[in-house]
Scaffold this motif. Structure first.
Motif, short mmCIF file in Angstrom:
data_model
loop_
_atom_site.label_atom_id
_atom_site.label_comp_id
_atom_site.label_asym_id
_atom_site.label_seq_id
_atom_site.Cartn_x
_atom_site.Cartn_y
_atom_site.Cartn_z
N LEU A 33 0.76 -1.13 -0.03
CA LEU A 33 -0.04 -0.25 -0.18
C LEU A 33 0.90 1.34 -0.14
CD1 LEU A 33 -2.33 -1.10 3.06
CD2 LEU A 33 -2.99 -1.03 0.29
N PRO A 34 0.41 2.43 -0.69
CA PRO A 34 1.26 3.54 -0.53
C PRO A 34 1.39 3.78 1.04
CG PRO A 34 -0.58 3.92 -2.00
CD PRO A 34 -0.58 2.44 -1.28
N HIS A 35 2.84 4.35 1.37
CA HIS A 35 3.21 4.67 2.47
C HIS A 35 4.38 5.46 2.63
CE1 HIS A 35 5.41 0.92 2.09
NE2 HIS A 35 6.14 1.40 3.00
N SER A 36 4.62 6.24 3.49
CA SER A 36 6.07 6.81 3.74
C SER A 36 6.28 6.74 5.37
CB SER A 36 5.89 8.15 3.32
OG SER A 36 7.12 9.05 3.66
N CYS A 37 5.56 7.52 6.11
CA CYS A 37 6.26 7.84 7.73
C CYS A 37 5.73 6.56 8.67
CB CYS A 37 5.71 8.83 8.40
SG CYS A 37 3.82 8.81 8.50
N ARG A 38 4.83 5.78 8.45
CA ARG A 38 4.47 4.67 9.22
C ARG A 38 4.09 5.11 10.64
NH1 ARG A 38 8.05 -0.66 7.85
NH2 ARG A 38 8.01 0.00 5.36
N ASN A 39 3.86 6.37 10.83
CA ASN A 39 3.50 7.05 12.14
C ASN A 39 2.08 7.66 12.16
OD1 ASN A 39 4.14 9.31 11.47
ND2 ASN A 39 6.24 9.25 12.58
N GLY A 40 1.48 7.86 11.19
CA GLY A 40 0.11 8.37 10.97
C GLY A 40 0.21 10.05 10.70
N THR A 41 1.32 10.53 10.32
CA THR A 41 1.59 11.96 10.21
C THR A 41 1.66 12.46 8.78
OG1 THR A 41 3.78 11.88 10.51
CG2 THR A 41 2.63 12.17 12.58
N LEU A 59 -5.91 5.62 8.13
CA LEU A 59 -4.45 5.50 7.99
C LEU A 59 -3.96 4.19 8.23
CD1 LEU A 59 -3.44 8.99 9.32
CD2 LEU A 59 -3.67 8.20 6.90
N PRO A 60 -3.70 3.21 6.99
CA PRO A 60 -3.37 1.89 7.46
C PRO A 60 -2.15 1.66 8.11
CG PRO A 60 -4.18 2.20 4.98
CD PRO A 60 -3.96 3.50 5.65
N CYS A 61 -1.33 2.85 8.08
CA CYS A 61 0.05 2.52 8.89
C CYS A 61 0.01 2.69 10.14
CB CYS A 61 1.02 3.81 8.41
SG CYS A 61 0.65 5.47 9.00
N VAL A 62 -1.33 2.96 10.86
CA VAL A 62 -1.44 2.96 12.34
C VAL A 62 -2.68 2.29 12.76
CG1 VAL A 62 0.09 5.06 12.85
CG2 VAL A 62 -2.28 5.59 12.23
N ALA A 63 -3.63 1.74 11.58
CA ALA A 63 -4.97 1.10 11.96
C ALA A 63 -4.77 -0.21 12.05
CB ALA A 63 -5.83 1.38 10.75
N GLN A 64 -5.36 -0.83 13.28
CA GLN A 64 -5.24 -2.45 13.72
C GLN A 64 -6.76 -2.82 13.43
OE1 GLN A 64 -3.56 -1.55 17.34
NE2 GLN A 64 -1.81 -2.41 16.86
N PRO A 65 -6.81 -4.00 12.79
CA PRO A 65 -8.38 -4.41 12.52
C PRO A 65 -8.81 -5.06 13.87
CG PRO A 65 -6.70 -6.09 12.04
CD PRO A 65 -5.95 -4.99 12.21
N ARG A 66 -10.20 -4.58 13.69
CA ARG A 66 -10.99 -5.19 14.85
C ARG A 66 -12.37 -6.17 14.34
NH1 ARG A 66 -7.11 -4.66 17.07
NH2 ARG A 66 -6.40 -3.54 18.55
N SER A 67 -12.27 -6.14 13.14
CA SER A 67 -13.34 -7.00 12.28
C SER A 67 -12.43 -7.36 10.92
CB SER A 67 -14.72 -6.38 12.08
OG SER A 67 -14.35 -5.16 11.22
N ASP A 68 -13.07 -7.91 10.10
CA ASP A 68 -12.82 -8.05 8.73
C ASP A 68 -13.03 -6.75 8.15
OD1 ASP A 68 -12.43 -10.81 9.08
OD2 ASP A 68 -14.42 -11.50 7.98
N ILE A 69 -12.24 -6.36 7.02
CA ILE A 69 -11.93 -4.89 6.53
C ILE A 69 -12.01 -4.98 4.95
CG2 ILE A 69 -10.49 -2.96 6.34
CD1 ILE A 69 -11.10 -3.29 9.09
#
Length: 131
Positions: A40-48, A81-91
């Motif tokens: 997935l596109p990304h850069s910082c991995r910390n939500g900013t 923001l997938p870099c800081v999002a954790q699943p709590r159900s199917d997504i």
């Protein structure tokens, strides 16, 4: 569902590709995708930086940080923001920019031409000496 009863993993589906991968509740969606060979596109991995911003069309997540770089309106519209999002159900994510790592174009590595070896030069062979 409380933290003690979360399943081992949730199914993440990417649209429009219909690609799927599993993500554990303690893993970010970005890292789970990378582990499955999906970038997935990304850069910082910390939500900013917001490089990974993606619209979630179904599911429930929890953020690893208190307030990631999203406005209240963006959250209400389903942006995450997938870099800081954790699943709590199917997504289900609308992620047209996602790529399979194995199918991604390889970077081109340019190499400078090798300089001629001065010891291998024939220039001395062409010199004639008169006596």
């Amino acid at each position: 569902m409380d933290e003690t009863t979360l399943p081992q993993a949730f199914r993440v589906t990417l649209l429009p590709q219909q690609w799927t991968f599993d993500a554990s509740p303690d893993q970010t969606l970005l890292l789970a995708g990378l582990a499955a060979g999906i970038r997935l596109p990304h850069s910082c991995r910390n939500g900013t930086c917001r490089a990974c911003i993606t619209q979630m069309t179904a599911g429930d997540i929890q953020y690893r940080i208190e307030w990631p770089g999203l406005s209240r309106e963006e959250k209400q519209e389903g942006w995450i923001l997938p870099c800081v999002a954790q699943p709590r159900s199917d997504i289900t994510l609308d992620a047209p920019a996602a790529t399979h790592i194995v199918n991604a174009p390889r970077p081109v590595v340019l190499q400078a031409p090798r300089p001629p070896d001065p010891m291998a030069s024939d220039r001395d062979a062409d010199v004639r000496v008169s006596t």
